[in-house]
Design a protein around this motif. Structure first.
Motif, PDB file in Angstrom:
ATOM      1  N   SER A 135       1.085  -1.275  -0.245  1.00  0.00           N
ATOM      2  CA  SER A 135      -0.684   0.141  -0.090  1.00  0.00           C
ATOM      3  C   SER A 135       1.153   0.952   0.015  1.00  0.00           C
ATOM      4  N   PHE A 136       1.771   1.155   1.020  1.00  0.00           N
ATOM      5  CA  PHE A 136       2.800   2.445   0.995  1.00  0.00           C
ATOM      6  C   PHE A 136       3.558   2.898  -0.489  1.00  0.00           C
ATOM      7  N   VAL A 137       3.816   1.894  -1.428  1.00  0.00           N
ATOM      8  CA  VAL A 137       4.176   1.956  -2.057  1.00  0.00           C
ATOM      9  C   VAL A 137       3.699   2.257  -3.621  1.00  0.00           C
ATOM     10  N   ALA A 138       2.575   2.425  -3.569  1.00  0.00           N
ATOM     11  CA  ALA A 138       1.156   2.118  -4.441  1.00  0.00           C
ATOM     12  C   ALA A 138       1.077   3.348  -4.488  1.00  0.00           C
ATOM     13  N   TYR A 139       0.688   3.990  -2.827  1.00  0.00           N
ATOM     14  CA  TYR A 139       0.515   5.653  -2.896  1.00  0.00           C
ATOM     15  C   TYR A 139       2.103   6.076  -2.711  1.00  0.00           C
ATOM     16  N   ALA A 140       2.487   5.839  -2.913  1.00  0.00           N
ATOM     17  CA  ALA A 140       3.709   6.770  -3.274  1.00  0.00           C
ATOM     18  C   ALA A 140       3.433   6.747  -4.820  1.00  0.00           C
ATOM     19  N   GLY A 141       3.668   5.785  -5.943  1.00  0.00           N
ATOM     20  CA  GLY A 141       3.259   6.154  -7.322  1.00  0.00           C
ATOM     21  C   GLY A 141       2.280   6.475  -7.807  1.00  0.00           C
ATOM     22  N   GLN A 142       0.726   6.653  -7.033  1.00  0.00           N
ATOM     23  CA  GLN A 142       0.001   7.723  -6.906  1.00  0.00           C
ATOM     24  C   GLN A 142       0.151   8.975  -6.041  1.00  0.00           C
ATOM     25  N   LEU A 143       1.326   9.311  -6.085  1.00  0.00           N
ATOM     26  CA  LEU A 143       1.111  10.623  -5.052  1.00  0.00           C
ATOM     27  C   LEU A 143       2.066  10.834  -6.470  1.00  0.00           C
ATOM     28  N   ALA A 144       2.856  10.684  -6.976  1.00  0.00           N
ATOM     29  CA  ALA A 144       3.709  10.579  -8.696  1.00  0.00           C
ATOM     30  C   ALA A 144       2.460  11.254  -9.618  1.00  0.00           C
ATOM     31  N   GLY A 145       1.580  10.284  -9.621  1.00  0.00           N
ATOM     32  CA  GLY A 145       0.592  10.602 -10.230  1.00  0.00           C
ATOM     33  C   GLY A 145       0.224   9.069 -11.249  1.00  0.00           C
ATOM     34  N   MET A 146       0.728   8.070 -10.276  1.00  0.00           N
ATOM     35  CA  MET A 146       0.219   6.625 -11.314  1.00  0.00           C
ATOM     36  C   MET A 146      -0.845   6.832 -11.414  1.00  0.00           C
TER      37      MET A 146
ATOM     38  N   ALA B 107       6.881  12.043   6.971  1.00  0.00           N
ATOM     39  CA  ALA B 107       7.002  11.697   5.837  1.00  0.00           C
ATOM     40  C   ALA B 107       6.302  12.546   4.853  1.00  0.00           C
ATOM     41  N   LEU B 108       6.303  13.714   5.724  1.00  0.00           N
ATOM     42  CA  LEU B 108       6.178  14.737   4.973  1.00  0.00           C
ATOM     43  C   LEU B 108       7.393  13.920   3.323  1.00  0.00           C
ATOM     44  N   GLN B 109       8.438  14.376   4.143  1.00  0.00           N
ATOM     45  CA  GLN B 109       9.728  14.323   3.217  1.00  0.00           C
ATOM     46  C   GLN B 109       8.822  13.305   1.744  1.00  0.00           C
ATOM     47  N   ILE B 110       8.507  12.013   2.113  1.00  0.00           N
ATOM     48  CA  ILE B 110       8.066  11.313   1.505  1.00  0.00           C
ATOM     49  C   ILE B 110       7.068  12.354   0.380  1.00  0.00           C
ATOM     50  N   TYR B 111       5.974  12.519   0.935  1.00  0.00           N
ATOM     51  CA  TYR B 111       4.939  13.238   0.267  1.00  0.00           C
ATOM     52  C   TYR B 111       5.354  14.513  -0.789  1.00  0.00           C
ATOM     53  N   PHE B 112       6.704  15.563  -0.321  1.00  0.00           N
ATOM     54  CA  PHE B 112       7.326  16.611  -1.186  1.00  0.00           C
ATOM     55  C   PHE B 112       8.118  16.114  -2.110  1.00  0.00           C
ATOM     56  N   SER B 113       8.584  14.869  -1.802  1.00  0.00           N
ATOM     57  CA  SER B 113       9.522  14.677  -3.053  1.00  0.00           C
ATOM     58  C   SER B 113       8.394  13.589  -4.408  1.00  0.00           C
ATOM     59  N   LYS B 114       7.050  13.777  -3.963  1.00  0.00           N
ATOM     60  CA  LYS B 114       6.292  13.496  -5.378  1.00  0.00           C
ATOM     61  C   LYS B 114       6.430  14.422  -5.595  1.00  0.00           C
ATOM     62  N   PRO B 115       5.694  14.603  -6.742  1.00  0.00           N
ATOM     63  CA  PRO B 115       4.896  16.195  -7.483  1.00  0.00           C
ATOM     64  C   PRO B 115       3.584  16.447  -6.458  1.00  0.00           C
ATOM     65  N   ILE B 116       3.522  16.939  -5.382  1.00  0.00           N
ATOM     66  CA  ILE B 116       2.963  17.337  -4.704  1.00  0.00           C
ATOM     67  C   ILE B 116       3.187  18.793  -4.054  1.00  0.00           C
ATOM     68  N   THR B 117       2.341  19.625  -3.681  1.00  0.00           N
ATOM     69  CA  THR B 117       2.582  20.982  -3.576  1.00  0.00           C
ATOM     70  C   THR B 117       1.795  21.216  -1.783  1.00  0.00           C
ATOM     71  N   ARG B 118       2.418  22.299  -0.926  1.00  0.00           N
ATOM     72  CA  ARG B 118       1.792  22.331   0.154  1.00  0.00           C
ATOM     73  C   ARG B 118       0.254  22.115   0.104  1.00  0.00           C
ATOM     74  N   ARG B 119       0.281  23.013  -0.792  1.00  0.00           N
ATOM     75  CA  ARG B 119      -1.491  23.292  -0.825  1.00  0.00           C
ATOM     76  C   ARG B 119      -2.069  21.586  -1.416  1.00  0.00           C
ATOM     77  N   ASP B 120      -1.700  20.964  -1.722  1.00  0.00           N
ATOM     78  CA  ASP B 120      -2.255  19.283  -2.453  1.00  0.00           C
ATOM     79  C   ASP B 120      -2.721  19.036  -1.187  1.00  0.00           C
ATOM     80  N   TYR B 121      -1.239  18.547  -0.265  1.00  0.00           N
ATOM     81  CA  TYR B 121      -0.870  18.358   0.956  1.00  0.00           C
ATOM     82  C   TYR B 121      -2.453  18.467   1.672  1.00  0.00           C
ATOM     83  N   VAL B 122      -2.346  19.634   2.471  1.00  0.00           N
ATOM     84  CA  VAL B 122      -3.159  20.570   3.015  1.00  0.00           C
ATOM     85  C   VAL B 122      -4.961  20.447   2.346  1.00  0.00           C
ATOM     86  N   MET B 123      -5.020  20.344   1.101  1.00  0.00           N
ATOM     87  CA  MET B 123      -6.864  20.126   0.900  1.00  0.00           C
ATOM     88  C   MET B 123      -6.866  18.804   0.912  1.00  0.00           C
TER      89      MET B 123
END
Lengths: 345, 279
Positions: A135-146, B107-123
Motif C-alpha cells: 500500500s505504501f509503495v503504491a500510494y507513493a506511485g499515486q502521489l507521483a501521478g500513477m 512522512a512529509l519528505q515522502i509527500y513532497f519528494s513527489k510532485p505534490i504541493t503544500r496546497r495539495d497536501y493540506v487540501m
C-alpha cells in the motif's frame, strides 16, 4: 550547457531517419555511428554558484556542479552540506543566489516537473503510518501521478526488485532497519525516475545488508540506466558504487572529478624503509610539500605531490647519503584523497 | 526458471492530471480510517439522531401522533446543533493524527519528494475531515429535508421552506470548515496526535467556560463571541432565520470565526514544510 569529459558511446540510427517507416517489413539499413558525448547530451544536473543560508549560517556557499550522468557521490563530513544540496535540487530549499537545472528544468520555477522525474530516498527513517509495504509503495506511485491499478502492479514489481517481495504485506512500522532502507528505495523508484537521490542509503545496515544495498544501487545506474546521486560520509560506499565524486566541506565545493582522476591528481604514495639519517630526509621532503607519515618497523609513507615521482625520492635520498632499502608504490584510496583534500582546505 | 521477470523495468504509463492529486491523499485517508472498527462504531452512533428525527418526522407528519412538534427551519437547525457533539468527537478521532502522525513518521519528505504541493497536501487532508464531518451533518440534514417534503404531501411546506436546504448547506459547511481547518492546524503543531486532540478539545471547552464565567460576571450574553461554539450557533440562528440566542453582534461572531480560520491557515502554511529549517 554541455557535458565535458563524458565518454564516447556507440549509437545506432536508422538510415531512414526523418521520414516515417512505410511498413513494419520495409527494408532499411542501420548506420552505426560514433557519437561523442561532448556537445551532444544535456547535463543531468547543472548548478552555478548556489548559496543557501539558514539565518546567518551558510549551508551552501557558492557551490557549482555539473553532472553528466551515471553515478556521482557527494562526499563530505557531517554538516558539509550534502543533504542540503539534495534538498536544493529537489526544490525544497530556494537558493539565495545562483541558478541551477536538474534534467534541464529550473530548480526555482519547475520543482514539480523535477519531482515528477526524480526519486528521493531520504536520510532519516520515514514512512506513511498505518500501511503495509504494498500500500505504501503504491500510494507513493499515486502521489507521483500513477493510476491506482498501475501503481499497485508496479509496487509489487519494485518490492520484488528491492528484495522485499516476501514481506510486502507486512506493516512498514514492523520492519527492521535494513528493510526500512529498502522500502525507502522502493518508494523512490516506483514512478520510474530518470534520476535518483540517495541520502545515506547504507545507514544502520549490517555488513551483509550494506553490500546488498550497494549492489542494488550499482544495478540501478549500471543496469537500469537511472542516474544516481549518492550522498554519504562512508567513502568506501562511494568508491564502490560511483564514477564521479563531489567533495563538500563546510558548504563549499572542494573537488569535483571522476574518482580515478581524483586519486591520480592528488599525487603518488610510496611506502619506504631507509637506512641513514632519516630526520634530514624527512625535513627535505616536508620542505617540498610532501607529507611523511611514520609507520611500524621503520616503514614510512610518503605522499609525493607537485609532480614529484619515485626518481625524485631516490635523488633526495642520494643527496642526503641515505640508502633506500624498500620502496613500494601504494594505491591511493579515496579515503586518503578525501583526507588530503579536507586537510588542504 | 522464473516465469515472470521480477527485475526493474522503466515505467512508461500515463500520468493522472495534477489538479486532482489532492484526491489521492483524501482517498487514502478515508480508506485508512474506514478500516478502523471503533471509528465505524462512532460513525454509526452519529447516525442515530438522524434516525430518531426521521421517526419523529414520520410520526408528526404522516401519523400526526406528535402534535406539538413543528417541522420548520428550527427543526433542521436543532438537528445540526445536536450533531455538533459528534462532529467534535469525529474531528478529534479522525483529525488529530492527520498531520501529527505524518510529522512523527517523517512522512512529509515522502509527500513532497513527489510532485505534490503544500496546497495539495493540506487540501487532501482537509478532504478527509470534510468527508467524515459531512456524513453526520450535511448528508442527513439534506436527507431530512427531503423526507419532510415527501412526508408532507401538501405543497405549502415546500413553498414556506424552499430556502431551508441552502441554510442546511451553509450551516453544515460552516461547521465542517471550522472544525476541519482548526483541527488540522492543531494537528500540525505536534508530533503527538494525543496532544493535538487535547489542545483542540481545550480550545472549545475553555472558550465555553470562559464565556460562562464572563456571562455570569457581566450578567449579559454580549460576550458570547469568546466561545467558538456560540459563534457557530449565532451564525446558525441567522442562517435559519430564528431569533438569536445570544446578544453578541453577528458580525463579531463572523469575524472571530474568520480570524480563527485565517490563523489556522497561516499556521498550516508555516508548519507544513518539506524541510524543517532551524535558524
Amino acid at each position: 550547457m554541455q557535458s565535458a569529459g563524458a565518454p564516447c558511446v556507440w549509437g545506432t540510427r536508422a538510415a531512414t531517419q526523418g521520414r516515417p517507416y512505410e511498413s513494419n517489413y520495409c527494408y532499411y539499413s542501420i548506420v552505426v555511428e560514433l557519437r561523442l558525448d561532448i556537445g551532444c547530451r544535456a547535463l543531468i544536473v547543472d548548478l552555478e554558484s548556489i548559496t543557501i543560508e539558514f539565518g546567518s549560517q551558510k549551508a551552501l556557499d557558492g557551490v557549482s556542479m555539473q553532472f553528466a550522468g551515471g553515478s556521482m557521490g557527494l562526499l563530505g563530513p557531517n554538516g558539509a552540506g550534502k543533504s542540503t544540496l539534495l534538498k536544493t535540487l529537489l526544490g525544497f530549499l530556494t537558493p539565495k543566489t545562483g541558478r541551477g537545472k536538474v534534467l534541464g528544468l529550473d530548480i526555482r520555477s519547475q520543482q514539480l516537473a523535477i519531482r515528477q522525474r526524480v526519486g528521493y530516498m531520504p536520510e532519516n527513517d520515514c514512512h506513511i503510518p498505518g500501511m503495509n509495504a504494498v500500500s505504501f509503495v503504491a500510494y507513493a506511485g499515486q502521489l507521483a501521478g500513477m493510476k491506482p491499478k498501475d501503481s499497485l502492479q508496479r509496487a509489487h514489481e519494485i518490492l520484488h526488485y528491492v528484495g522485499l517481495g516476501e514481506a510486502r504485506y507486512r506493516n512498514v512500522e514492523t520492519y527492521s532497519g535494513g528493510m526500512k532502507q529498502r522500502i525507502k528505495l522502493a518508494q523512490a523508484l516506483v514512478h520510474g525516475p530518470e534520476l535518483i537521490f540517495l541520502d545515506e542509503p547504507t545507514n544502520g545496515l549490517d555488513p551483509k545488508g550494506r553490500i546488498e544495498m550497494l549492489e542494488l544501487i550499482r544495478d540501478i545506474w549500471n543496469g537500469k540506466g537511472i542516474h544516481v546521486i549518492l550522498s554519504t560520509h562512508l567513502l568506501p560506499d562511494v568508491e564502490w558504487v560511483c564514477r564521479d565524486a563531489l567533495v563538500l566541506h563546510q558548504g563549499r565545493r572542494l573537488a569535483a572529478q571522476k574518482i580515478d582522476d581524483l586519486k591520480q591528481s592528488s599525487g603518488a604514495t610510496f611506502e619506504c624503509r631507509i637506512k641513514g639519517d632519516g630526520d634530514s630526509f624527512r625535513e627535505q621532503l616536508r620542505l617540498l610539500g610532501c607529507p611523511v607519515q611514520d609507520g611500524e618497523d621503520g616503514v614510512m609513507r610518503v605522499l609525493l605531490v607537485n609532480g614529484l615521482g619515485s626518481d625524485s625520492l631516490l635523488r633526495i635520498a642520494r643527496d642526503h647519503g641515505i640508502q633506500i632499502r624498500h620502496l613500494v608504490p601504494l594505491k591511493q584510496s579515496l579515503e586518503d584523497v578525501f583526507l588530503q583534500v579536507i586537510g588542504e582546505s | 526458471m522464473p516465469i515472470y521477470d521480477l527485475s526493474y523495468r522503466q515505467w512508461s504509463g500515463v500520468w493522472t492530471s495534477h489538479p486532482y492529486r489532492w484526491w489521492v491523499i483524501t482517498r487514502q485517508g478515508i480508506n485508512i480510517l474506514g478500516r478502523k472498527r471503533r471509528f465505524l462504531v462512532l460513525m454509526i452512533l452519529s447516525a442515530l439522531p438522524f434516525l430518531v428525527r426521521c421517526v419523529m418526522l414520520y410520526l408528526s407528519t404522516v401519523l400526526g401522533r406528535i402534535p406539538l412538534l413543528t417541522i420548520n427551519a428550527k427543526f433542521f437547525e436543532d438537528f445540526l446543533s445536536q450533531q455538533m457533539f459528534f462532529v467534535f468527537i469525529i474531528a478529534i478521532y479522525a483529525g488529530a493524527g492527520l498531520i501529527a502522525n505524518d510529522l512523527k513518521a517523517n512522512a512529509l519528505q515522502i509527500y513532497f519528494s513527489k510532485p505534490i504541493t503544500r496546497r495539495d497536501y493540506v487540501m487532501g487532508k482537509l478532504g478527509v475531515l470534510f468527508f467524515f464531518l459531512a456524513l453526520p451533518t450535511l448528508v442527513p440534514g439534506m436527507l431530512l429535508f427531503f423526507l419532510a417534503v415527501l412526508f408532507k404531501s401538501d405543497a405549502s411546506f415546500l413553498e414556506q421552506n424552499y430556502w431551508v436546504p441552502a441554510s442546511v448547506l451553509g450551516y453544515s459547511l460552516l461547521i465542517i470548515a471550522t472544525y476541519s481547518v482548526v483541527m488540522l492546524a492543531v494537528s500540525s503543531l505536534s508530533k503527538s496526535s494525543r496532544f493535538a486532540g487535547i489542545v483542540f478539545a481545550a480550545l472549545f471547552f475553555f472558550s465555553r467556560i470562559f464565556y460562562q464565567i464572563l456571562s455570569v460576571v457581566l450578567r449579559s450574553t454580549r460576550v458570547a463571541w469568546v466561545s467558538l461554539g456560540n459563534n457557530l450557533t449565532q451564525i446558525g440562528d441567522y442562517l435559519f432565520q430564528v431569533s438569536p440566542q445570544y446578544q453578541s453582534p453577528l458580525w463579531l461572531s463572523a469575524m472571530v470565526l474568520g480570524l480563527l480560520m485565517l490563523g489556522s491557515v497561516w499556521l498550516l502554511h508555516h508548519r507544513v514544510q518539506a524541510v524543517e529549517v532551524v535558524k
